[in-house]
Design a protein around this motif. Structure first.
Motif, PDB file in Angstrom:
ATOM      1  N   LYS A   1       0.852  -1.179   0.000  1.00 51.11           N
ATOM      2  CA  LYS A   1       0.000   0.000   0.000  1.00 51.11           C
ATOM      3  C   LYS A   1       0.888   1.229   0.000  1.00 51.11           C
ATOM      4  O   LYS A   1       1.915   1.266   0.660  1.00 51.11           O
ATOM      5  CB  LYS A   1      -0.910   0.006   1.223  1.00 51.11           C
ATOM      6  CG  LYS A   1      -1.868   1.175   1.214  1.00 51.11           C
ATOM      7  CD  LYS A   1      -2.862   1.088   2.331  1.00 51.11           C
ATOM      8  CE  LYS A   1      -3.796   2.287   2.242  1.00 51.11           C
ATOM      9  NZ  LYS A   1      -4.787   2.245   3.305  1.00 51.11           N
ATOM     10  N   ARG A   2       0.476   2.240  -0.750  1.00 49.67           N
ATOM     11  CA  ARG A   2       1.274   3.449  -0.877  1.00 49.67           C
ATOM     12  C   ARG A   2       0.391   4.668  -0.711  1.00 49.67           C
ATOM     13  O   ARG A   2      -0.796   4.588  -0.935  1.00 49.67           O
ATOM     14  CB  ARG A   2       1.963   3.467  -2.249  1.00 49.67           C
ATOM     15  CG  ARG A   2       2.891   2.275  -2.418  1.00 49.67           C
ATOM     16  CD  ARG A   2       3.400   2.131  -3.844  1.00 49.67           C
ATOM     17  NE  ARG A   2       2.419   1.982  -4.868  1.00 49.67           N
ATOM     18  CZ  ARG A   2       1.888   0.825  -5.244  1.00 49.67           C
ATOM     19  NH1 ARG A   2       2.226  -0.289  -4.666  1.00 49.67           N
ATOM     20  NH2 ARG A   2       1.014   0.778  -6.213  1.00 49.67           N
ATOM     21  N   PRO A   3       0.999   5.769  -0.341  1.00 45.11           N
ATOM     22  CA  PRO A   3       2.422   5.923  -0.067  1.00 45.11           C
ATOM     23  C   PRO A   3       2.790   5.402   1.315  1.00 45.11           C
ATOM     24  O   PRO A   3       1.969   5.378   2.230  1.00 45.11           O
ATOM     25  CB  PRO A   3       2.641   7.441  -0.121  1.00 45.11           C
ATOM     26  CG  PRO A   3       1.341   8.006   0.332  1.00 45.11           C
ATOM     27  CD  PRO A   3       0.296   7.058  -0.206  1.00 45.11           C
ATOM     28  N   VAL A   4       4.029   4.988   1.429  1.00 38.10           N
ATOM     29  CA  VAL A   4       4.637   4.728   2.724  1.00 38.10           C
ATOM     30  C   VAL A   4       5.573   5.907   2.930  1.00 38.10           C
ATOM     31  O   VAL A   4       6.417   6.182   2.089  1.00 38.10           O
ATOM     32  CB  VAL A   4       5.431   3.406   2.752  1.00 38.10           C
ATOM     33  CG1 VAL A   4       6.167   3.264   4.076  1.00 38.10           C
ATOM     34  CG2 VAL A   4       4.517   2.228   2.512  1.00 38.10           C
TER      35      VAL A   4
ATOM     36  N   SER B   1       9.620   8.872   1.209  1.00 40.51           N
ATOM     37  CA  SER B   1       8.364   8.263   0.813  1.00 40.51           C
ATOM     38  C   SER B   1       8.585   7.227  -0.270  1.00 40.51           C
ATOM     39  O   SER B   1       9.500   7.340  -1.064  1.00 40.51           O
ATOM     40  CB  SER B   1       7.415   9.358   0.309  1.00 40.51           C
ATOM     41  OG  SER B   1       6.255   8.803  -0.214  1.00 40.51           O
ATOM     42  N   THR B   2       7.717   6.213  -0.304  1.00 38.00           N
ATOM     43  CA  THR B   2       7.794   5.196  -1.346  1.00 38.00           C
ATOM     44  C   THR B   2       6.526   5.218  -2.160  1.00 38.00           C
ATOM     45  O   THR B   2       5.463   5.528  -1.666  1.00 38.00           O
ATOM     46  CB  THR B   2       7.955   3.783  -0.761  1.00 38.00           C
ATOM     47  OG1 THR B   2       6.809   3.500   0.040  1.00 38.00           O
ATOM     48  CG2 THR B   2       9.194   3.668   0.071  1.00 38.00           C
ATOM     49  N   ASP B   3       6.640   4.880  -3.385  1.00 36.47           N
ATOM     50  CA  ASP B   3       5.488   4.824  -4.265  1.00 36.47           C
ATOM     51  C   ASP B   3       5.884   3.996  -5.467  1.00 36.47           C
ATOM     52  O   ASP B   3       7.019   3.587  -5.598  1.00 36.47           O
ATOM     53  CB  ASP B   3       5.084   6.230  -4.688  1.00 36.47           C
ATOM     54  CG  ASP B   3       3.624   6.298  -5.100  1.00 36.47           C
ATOM     55  OD1 ASP B   3       3.018   5.238  -5.325  1.00 36.47           O
ATOM     56  OD2 ASP B   3       3.103   7.409  -5.189  1.00 36.47           O
ATOM     57  N   SER B   4       4.937   3.751  -6.328  1.00 38.90           N
ATOM     58  CA  SER B   4       5.289   3.118  -7.590  1.00 38.90           C
ATOM     59  C   SER B   4       4.888   4.077  -8.681  1.00 38.90           C
ATOM     60  O   SER B   4       3.780   4.571  -8.702  1.00 38.90           O
ATOM     61  CB  SER B   4       4.566   1.789  -7.758  1.00 38.90           C
ATOM     62  OG  SER B   4       3.191   1.993  -7.864  1.00 38.90           O
TER      63      SER B   4
ATOM     64  N   ASN C   1       9.924   9.768  -4.148  1.00 39.66           N
ATOM     65  CA  ASN C   1       9.635   9.626  -2.723  1.00 39.66           C
ATOM     66  C   ASN C   1      10.720  10.321  -1.950  1.00 39.66           C
ATOM     67  O   ASN C   1      11.568   9.708  -1.350  1.00 39.66           O
ATOM     68  CB  ASN C   1       9.537   8.172  -2.312  1.00 39.66           C
ATOM     69  CG  ASN C   1       8.182   7.654  -2.612  1.00 39.66           C
ATOM     70  OD1 ASN C   1       7.300   8.402  -2.927  1.00 39.66           O
ATOM     71  ND2 ASN C   1       8.025   6.373  -2.500  1.00 39.66           N
TER      72      ASN C   1
ATOM     73  N   ALA D   1      13.075   5.779   0.626  1.00 38.98           N
ATOM     74  CA  ALA D   1      12.400   4.519   0.837  1.00 38.98           C
ATOM     75  C   ALA D   1      13.414   3.424   0.718  1.00 38.98           C
ATOM     76  O   ALA D   1      14.387   3.530   0.007  1.00 38.98           O
ATOM     77  CB  ALA D   1      11.301   4.333  -0.196  1.00 38.98           C
TER      78      ALA D   1
END
Length: 127
Positions: free
Chosen positions: A71-74, A106-109, A122, A126
């Motif tokens: 699940k994002r964002p982290v 932050s992490t995302d795809s 991000n 991350a």
């Protein structure tokens, strides 16, 4: 939305595309320890493409093999991992790190939104 809001609040964000640079196993373990099964997207095309046996695998193995299931964002801010972009997360992240942009990652795809410039994907590092 998170990237824009953080940038508007004066936060420097390090964006990390989890598909291009998957987080390490230690990060996944911390994410799952902190957020449990809420860290997995179980309504995605990726999840639906898994057979029943694969869905029963250890969540760390699933996230390692399929980072898009995260699940994002982290958002990692000031040593805390936040999941999603709720009002509570927004208030915590923008409030906790005001004036300390080095504390957000932050992490995302996927790429950051168009018309927005960030130090890296991000902006919060991350893993």
């Amino acid at each position: 939305m998170a990237l824009k809001a953080l940038a508007a609040a004066g936060q420097a964000v390090e964006f990390v595309d989890v598909r291009a640079t998957p987080p390490g196993r230690d990060f996944m373990a911390l994410l799952l320890e902190t957020h449990g099964s809420a860290a997995l997207i179980t309504r995605s095309t990726t999840w639906r493409g898994l057979d029943a046996e694969a869905r029963q695998a250890d969540p760390r193995d699933l996230l390692e093999a399929h980072p898009a299931l995260m699940k994002r964002p982290v958002i990692e801010a000031d040593g805390t991992l936040y999941l999603g972009w709720t009002d509570q997360v927004r208030a915590s992240v923008i409030g906790c790190c005001a004036g300390r942009p080095d504390k957000i990652r932050s992490t995302d795809s996927g790429p950051p939104p168009r018309n927005t410039r960030y130090k890296s994907t991000n902006t919060q590092k991350a893993r």
